[in-house]
Design a protein around this motif. Sequence first.
Motif, mmCIF file in Angstrom:
data_model
loop_
_atom_site.group_PDB
_atom_site.id
_atom_site.type_symbol
_atom_site.label_atom_id
_atom_site.label_comp_id
_atom_site.label_asym_id
_atom_site.label_seq_id
_atom_site.Cartn_x
_atom_site.Cartn_y
_atom_site.Cartn_z
ATOM 1 N N ARG A 139 2.701 14.512 4.012
ATOM 2 C CA ARG A 139 2.121 13.698 5.190
ATOM 3 C C ARG A 139 0.973 13.024 4.216
ATOM 4 O O ARG A 139 -0.079 13.790 3.927
ATOM 5 N N ARG A 140 1.023 11.482 4.572
ATOM 6 C CA ARG A 140 0.121 10.750 3.972
ATOM 7 C C ARG A 140 -0.791 9.795 4.867
ATOM 8 O O ARG A 140 -0.166 9.378 5.906
ATOM 9 N N TYR A 141 -1.947 9.950 4.615
ATOM 10 C CA TYR A 141 -2.938 9.004 5.465
ATOM 11 C C TYR A 141 -4.386 8.819 4.532
ATOM 12 O O TYR A 141 -4.471 9.373 3.836
ATOM 13 N N ARG A 180 -8.994 -2.644 -3.382
ATOM 14 C CA ARG A 180 -9.493 -3.713 -2.517
ATOM 15 C C ARG A 180 -9.649 -2.968 -1.078
ATOM 16 O O ARG A 180 -10.560 -3.173 -0.424
ATOM 17 N N PHE A 181 -8.487 -1.988 -0.760
ATOM 18 C CA PHE A 181 -8.659 -1.563 0.578
ATOM 19 C C PHE A 181 -9.663 -0.582 0.533
ATOM 20 O O PHE A 181 -10.353 -0.399 1.790
ATOM 21 N N ASP A 199 -5.397 3.276 -13.387
ATOM 22 C CA ASP A 199 -4.237 3.245 -13.157
ATOM 23 C C ASP A 199 -3.825 3.169 -11.586
ATOM 24 O O ASP A 199 -2.784 2.848 -11.031
ATOM 25 N N MET A 200 -4.743 2.886 -10.641
ATOM 26 C CA MET A 200 -4.733 2.808 -9.048
ATOM 27 C C MET A 200 -4.392 1.318 -9.041
ATOM 28 O O MET A 200 -4.963 0.374 -9.553
ATOM 29 N N PRO A 201 -3.375 1.368 -8.081
ATOM 30 C CA PRO A 201 -3.161 -0.376 -7.903
ATOM 31 C C PRO A 201 -4.216 -1.173 -7.444
ATOM 32 O O PRO A 201 -5.009 -0.537 -6.551
ATOM 33 N N LEU A 236 0.715 -1.323 -0.045
ATOM 34 C CA LEU A 236 -0.082 -0.058 -0.095
ATOM 35 C C LEU A 236 0.947 1.181 -0.022
ATOM 36 O O LEU A 236 0.632 2.045 -0.573
ATOM 37 N N ALA A 237 1.865 1.395 0.850
ATOM 38 C CA ALA A 237 2.833 2.411 0.912
ATOM 39 C C ALA A 237 3.396 2.788 -0.319
ATOM 40 O O ALA A 237 3.538 3.912 -0.920
ATOM 41 N N ALA A 238 3.896 1.639 -1.057
ATOM 42 C CA ALA A 238 4.667 1.789 -2.349
ATOM 43 C C ALA A 238 3.713 2.248 -3.395
ATOM 44 O O ALA A 238 4.119 2.996 -4.318
ATOM 45 N N GLY A 239 2.389 2.046 -3.514
ATOM 46 C CA GLY A 239 1.277 2.253 -4.402
ATOM 47 C C GLY A 239 0.649 3.545 -4.152
ATOM 48 O O GLY A 239 -0.385 4.081 -4.918
#
Length: 264
Positions: free
Chosen positions: A243-245, A79-80, A72-74, A35-38
């Motif tokens: 800042r990512r969340y 799924r998440f 193009d979203m992983p 998830l973090a990589a994508g």
Amino acid sequence: MRSLLAHATPADIRTDPFPHIVIPDVLEADLYAELAAGFPTTDRIVPGASDSRGTGNRRYVLSTSMVMMLNDMPDCWKRFATLHSGPDFLAQVAALFDGHWQPAMLAALDGHLTGHPTALVDLTQPPAATGLEIRQDARLEINTPVRDRPSSARGPHLDTANRLFSGLFYLRAPDDDSQGGELCLYRWRDGMVAAAPFDYQLPEAAVEEVVRIPYRANQLVLFPQSIHALHGVGARWPTPHTRRYVFITAEMNRDWLAGPGEPT
């Protein structure tokens, strides 16, 4: 994929200054790394977004409905987002915080949070007060880099009066060495203010900080809405990092929280 609450129990609930959970290392390392990589770039969240004004630290969002539309979203993110914006996750939250939901909220929902029609939040439209419907979202959000001087993305506030719960799943980048950006939890300093505005910053003098939760990778914070659910984001110092969340939430299509008269 298991949900963020797969291993949460009522024993995880902290009650000071209001009911909430903080779960570090909430996802398996491999899934979190995927998830973090994508996680999308700022330009992918808001194409052509400009952050040339002021001190930076601006918020941009990508809702679940948009995540599902982007080819193009992983797949892991699709799924998440689907899992955490659906009725099964709502049922998990409802069961976890059983006994902590506000009476006025339950009364507005005929006594229970589950069993109602649900839909995704549409950020382009106001909630329609027709029928009893719950809107859910698991939207990817960012606060852009901070320039020149420290700033807070959001001071102490109460979320919108139709909110049922708020969740924050942090995805701090491995190279992010920035300072600040914690989640701050508050209590009323001298009793509730006479006219507490929802979703707007409250005067610092009206609250006192009780808990400061670090902005940490793979950590979940989640809490029910109430007149006491005061929170905000600590100041971030100048940094080139984003800042990512993920903001995970459910809300009614009408307000239920009346303000300072709400029973505790």
